[in-house]
Design an enzyme around this catalytic site. Structure first.
Site, PDB file in Angstrom:
ATOM      1  N   ARG A 168       1.028  -1.325   0.004  1.00 53.88           N
ATOM      2  CA  ARG A 168       0.085  -0.248  -0.045  1.00 53.88           C
ATOM      3  C   ARG A 168       0.670   1.169  -0.052  1.00 53.88           C
ATOM      4  O   ARG A 168       0.674   2.380  -0.460  1.00 53.88           O
ATOM      5  CB  ARG A 168      -0.992  -0.230   1.112  1.00 53.88           C
ATOM      6  CG  ARG A 168      -0.279  -0.043   2.653  1.00 53.88           C
ATOM      7  CD  ARG A 168      -1.325   0.159   3.647  1.00 53.88           C
ATOM      8  NE  ARG A 168      -0.627  -0.180   4.883  1.00 53.88           N
ATOM      9  CZ  ARG A 168      -0.634   0.363   6.165  1.00 53.88           C
ATOM     10  NH1 ARG A 168      -1.322   1.693   6.171  1.00 53.88           N
ATOM     11  NH2 ARG A 168       0.021   0.346   6.988  1.00 53.88           N
ATOM     12  N   SER A 172      -4.474   5.749   5.421  1.00 48.71           N
ATOM     13  CA  SER A 172      -4.118   4.156   5.328  1.00 48.71           C
ATOM     14  C   SER A 172      -3.992   3.837   4.112  1.00 48.71           C
ATOM     15  O   SER A 172      -2.882   2.940   3.888  1.00 48.71           O
ATOM     16  CB  SER A 172      -5.409   3.639   6.064  1.00 48.71           C
ATOM     17  OG  SER A 172      -5.723   3.785   7.266  1.00 48.71           O
ATOM     18  N   GLU A 199     -18.678   4.524   0.358  1.00 57.67           N
ATOM     19  CA  GLU A 199     -17.879   3.788  -0.832  1.00 57.67           C
ATOM     20  C   GLU A 199     -19.024   3.906  -2.050  1.00 57.67           C
ATOM     21  O   GLU A 199     -18.193   3.948  -3.027  1.00 57.67           O
ATOM     22  CB  GLU A 199     -17.602   2.391  -0.280  1.00 57.67           C
ATOM     23  CG  GLU A 199     -16.427   2.359   0.782  1.00 57.67           C
ATOM     24  CD  GLU A 199     -16.884   2.687   2.081  1.00 57.67           C
ATOM     25  OE1 GLU A 199     -18.164   2.717   2.358  1.00 57.67           O
ATOM     26  OE2 GLU A 199     -15.998   2.888   2.894  1.00 57.67           O
ATOM     27  N   HIS A 254      -5.039  -3.329   2.369  1.00 59.78           N
ATOM     28  CA  HIS A 254      -5.370  -4.127   3.684  1.00 59.78           C
ATOM     29  C   HIS A 254      -6.242  -5.199   3.245  1.00 59.78           C
ATOM     30  O   HIS A 254      -7.062  -5.607   4.028  1.00 59.78           O
ATOM     31  CB  HIS A 254      -6.511  -3.261   4.548  1.00 59.78           C
ATOM     32  CG  HIS A 254      -5.443  -2.129   5.151  1.00 59.78           C
ATOM     33  ND1 HIS A 254      -5.425  -0.961   4.371  1.00 59.78           N
ATOM     34  CD2 HIS A 254      -5.088  -1.630   6.489  1.00 59.78           C
ATOM     35  CE1 HIS A 254      -4.904   0.050   5.142  1.00 59.78           C
ATOM     36  NE2 HIS A 254      -4.541  -0.358   6.373  1.00 59.78           N
ATOM     37  N   ASP A 299      -6.849  -5.919  13.659  1.00 62.87           N
ATOM     38  CA  ASP A 299      -7.908  -5.266  13.351  1.00 62.87           C
ATOM     39  C   ASP A 299      -9.418  -6.276  12.898  1.00 62.87           C
ATOM     40  O   ASP A 299     -10.393  -5.961  13.100  1.00 62.87           O
ATOM     41  CB  ASP A 299      -7.989  -4.159  11.973  1.00 62.87           C
ATOM     42  CG  ASP A 299      -7.528  -2.613  12.715  1.00 62.87           C
ATOM     43  OD1 ASP A 299      -7.574  -2.784  13.725  1.00 62.87           O
ATOM     44  OD2 ASP A 299      -7.088  -1.958  11.690  1.00 62.87           O
ATOM     45  N   GLN A 343     -12.465  -6.270   8.794  1.00 59.98           N
ATOM     46  CA  GLN A 343     -11.747  -5.104   7.834  1.00 59.98           C
ATOM     47  C   GLN A 343     -10.905  -6.177   6.650  1.00 59.98           C
ATOM     48  O   GLN A 343     -10.016  -5.592   6.214  1.00 59.98           O
ATOM     49  CB  GLN A 343     -10.470  -4.599   8.691  1.00 59.98           C
ATOM     50  CG  GLN A 343     -10.862  -4.062  10.177  1.00 59.98           C
ATOM     51  CD  GLN A 343     -11.639  -2.974   9.987  1.00 59.98           C
ATOM     52  OE1 GLN A 343     -11.462  -1.810   9.384  1.00 59.98           O
ATOM     53  NE2 GLN A 343     -13.243  -3.291  10.376  1.00 59.98           N
ATOM     54  N   ARG A 355      -1.413  -4.286   3.848  1.00 61.43           N
ATOM     55  CA  ARG A 355      -1.098  -3.655   5.085  1.00 61.43           C
ATOM     56  C   ARG A 355       0.371  -3.717   5.454  1.00 61.43           C
ATOM     57  O   ARG A 355       1.074  -2.701   5.679  1.00 61.43           O
ATOM     58  CB  ARG A 355      -2.040  -3.797   6.003  1.00 61.43           C
ATOM     59  CG  ARG A 355      -1.776  -2.585   7.397  1.00 61.43           C
ATOM     60  CD  ARG A 355      -2.529  -3.067   8.506  1.00 61.43           C
ATOM     61  NE  ARG A 355      -1.801  -4.074   9.292  1.00 61.43           N
ATOM     62  CZ  ARG A 355      -0.697  -3.783  10.249  1.00 61.43           C
ATOM     63  NH1 ARG A 355      -0.494  -2.594  10.445  1.00 61.43           N
ATOM     64  NH2 ARG A 355      -0.229  -4.709  10.825  1.00 61.43           N
TER      65      ARG A 355
END
Lengths: 313, 284
Positions: A10, A37, A58, A109, A117, A121, A167
């Site tokens: 990412r 993020s 979204e 992610h 998390d 997620q 991530r």
């Protein structure tokens, strides 16, 4: 093997996108309030007038990107893989895929390696969903080097792309650079006994496994199948013919992911025995990335195990 | 770059409206399916938009970057869009009777890849306004003074995405974005008031930072006045919405029996003949 730990994919995505801003004045980026993020904030800070954070929405994020692309912009959007693919799927279908618009969708992610998390997620179905969108190209880079190359490559095409990013920091599998071509598998290691086809962070695991297997006298070919759609059927056929056995490894549900796609290609072209490493029809849980990969069987050892089943050693 | 901005006078507009209404009936009856009543309710508004000088477009150059955009978010009213586009010269009117037939670009719901001039592929309700926000942002980035018009149904505004788009339009001060809600009061299974009552609509848009107008929308004069006001609001920094109260199937609903909704049903050949005779002479 001595891995040099690299950046998260990412992070590499965010940096590569920000770097593209100068070459492509018509790139615009839409964010669903996760830009720090997904790292699109790097672009946003450089080009605030071309960066649109539409908030936690979204569906609208995807639609807005579609409208921007319809008016000629090169639109990029990014959110967690789970949110953009699952929350906005109809919008991806109707507002991007069906009209075949130039929107690059980056799901970060992805997989279970996000860790603590937890399952809400974790995008573990995103590749399958993306592959079910006609007109979409689907790419899962292995490390920062191939992610950078992938971002540059997809920027050149004017059709929809799903790009998957992770991530955690991941090892660099391309220390000497990467000749990345959309739809072309990259052979990382030659071998004649079996082929491991992998993408994402399972590429490093596959190379690790190949090393272990070599110690057992099993010569393992490793292919980085970064592009899931369109699949490199020629590389699959070659592997099936030349090694006679194939293991597919991915950080994704087994249903509908790389394994399914490769299996269809093998079945159609040159059936050989296969095994699959992936998430077996389950949600994961919170934990450390390493602990989760271990528990859910996404490791070099798991690949070694599957190869041994195939080669009978 | 030339654009069809010539203003027809109201009598000419009325003739165009007549042609468009007839096109909706003949095309859906020929197809044997489709949504004639959902198309008719917004015919005055769409006619005013295209032919009273509000929408700058060029059928010979449909993707002219400086054009105004019209997005039919209530995609099931495709027969209306096609009848208007035929009248505007995008394709010969004779093609209207290929509606919904295999090989025809006039698909059941608009498909931008099949027919130049269509701005958005719609049909899954709730998505057009977000696309409109994207277009409105793009033309502002390009420093064009283009306007973006989005036609929604009043049942459609039950979709949450519409309100996501509403909020983002206000954030980006899109005074080049004009939403029109064709409030015909009915959706697939019944009256919108009974299915999911969102009235009063105007205060909801206002609460999110939009400027609203409410009109009786089956009147060319009312539509023209409302569009005039909306486009003149450029510079206000606020997106505009016209809540256009209409009658589903106007002006032929009295010829369709006791079903004020008549949703998604074409007219029979017999009904169509009567209706076309009526449309030929009505001054409504």
């Amino acid at each position: 093997m001595n891995w040099k730990m690299g950046k998260a994919t990412r992070e590499a995505f965010g940096q590569a996108l920000a770097a593209l801003g100068a070459d492509y004045p018509d790139i615009v980026v839409v964010d669903g309030d996760v830009g720090n993020s997904t790292r699109t904030e790097l672009f946003g800070k450089k080009y605030p007038e071309r960066f649109f954070n539409v908030g936690i929405a979204e569906s609208n994020m995807v639609g807005v990107a579609g409208g921007l692309a319809s008016s000629g912009k090169r639109a990029w959007l990014s959110s967690f893989a789970a949110f953009v693919m699952c929350n906005a799927y109809d919008q991806l279908r109707m507002s991007i895929a069906f009209p075949n618009l130039d929107v690059k969708v980056v799901g970060t992610h992805a997989g279970i390696s996000i860790g603590e998390d937890g399952p809400s997620q974790m995008g573990i179905e995103d590749v399958s969903l993306a592959c079910s969108l006609p007109n979409f190209t689907v790419i899962v880079p292995a490390d920062e080097v191939s992610m950078t190359a992938a971002v540059q490559a997809v920027a050149k095409i004017r059709t929809p792309v799903y790009l998957r990013a992770g991530r955690p920091n991941v090892p660099i599998v391309y220390p000497d650079g990467c000749s990345f071509e959309i739809g072309k598998a990259i052979p990382l290691r030659e071998g004649s006994d079996v082929t491991v086809i992998a993408n994402g962070l399972m590429v490093a695991a596959a190379l690790q496994a190949a090393e272990t297997l070599a110690g057992m006298g099993v010569q393992t070919r490793v292919l980085d199948m970064h592009t899931v759609k369109p699949l490199d059927d020629a590389a699959v056929l070659k592997a099936a013919r030349e090694t006679g056995k194939i293991v597919v490894a991915e950080e994704h549900l087994l249903h509908g992911g790389l394994g399914s796609v490769v299996a269809m290609s093998v079945a159609r072209q040159h059936p050989v025995p296969m095994r699959f490493v992936g998430i077996n029809d389950t949600f994961a849980e919170s934990g450390t990335p390493e602990g989760l990969l271990q528990k859910y069987g996404l490791t070099a050892d798991a690949i070694v195990q599957k190869v041994r089943e195939l080669v009978g050693k | 770059m030339s654009a069809s901005t010539a203003k027809a006078n109201v009598e000419q507009l009325r003739e165009k409206l007549r042609t468009i209404r007839k096109g909706i009936i003949t095309s859906t009856t020929a197809a044997g399916s489709g949504h004639p009543t959902s198309s008719l309710s917004a015919a005055e508004m769409t006619t005013a938009l295209f032919f009273a000088g509000f929408l700058r477009f060029d059928p010979k150059n449909p993707s002219w970057p400086q054009r105004d955009r019209f997005i039919l978010s209530k995609g099931h009213a495709a027969p209306l869009l096609y009848a208007v586009m035929a009248e505007a010269g995008y394709f010969p009117a004779s093609e209207l009777n290929t509606l919904r037939k295999l090989g025809s670009p006039l698909e059941g719901h608009p498909n931008l890849r099949r027919l130049p001039g269509i701005e958005a592929s719609t049909g899954s309700l709730g998505q057009g306004l977000s696309l409109g926000v994207g277009h409105a942002l793009a033309v502002k980035l390009d420093r064009f003074d283009s306007n973006v018009f989005v036609l929604l149904g009043d049942g459609e505004v039950g979709e949450g995405q519409v309100w996501e788009a509403v909020m983002s339009a206000a954030k980006y001060k899109l005074d080049n974005l004009i939403a029109i809600v064709d409030q015909n009061g009915y959706q697939q299974t019944g009256a919108t008031k009974e299915v999911l009552d969102l009235t009063p609509l105007a205060p909801k848009f206002e609460a999110f930072g939009w400027v609203s107008q409410e009109i009786e929308g089956n009147s060319l004069e009312n539509c023209i006045a409302a569009l005039q006001k909306a486009v003149q609001a450029k510079g206000s920094g606020k997106p505009q919405v016209i809540i256009s109260k209409t009658v589903k199937g106007y002006p032929i609903s009295h010829l369709l029996g006791n079903d004020p909704n008549h949703h998604g049903k074409p007219l029979t050949a017999e009904q169509a003949t009567k209706v076309l005779e009526f449309l030929e002479t009505t001054t409504a």
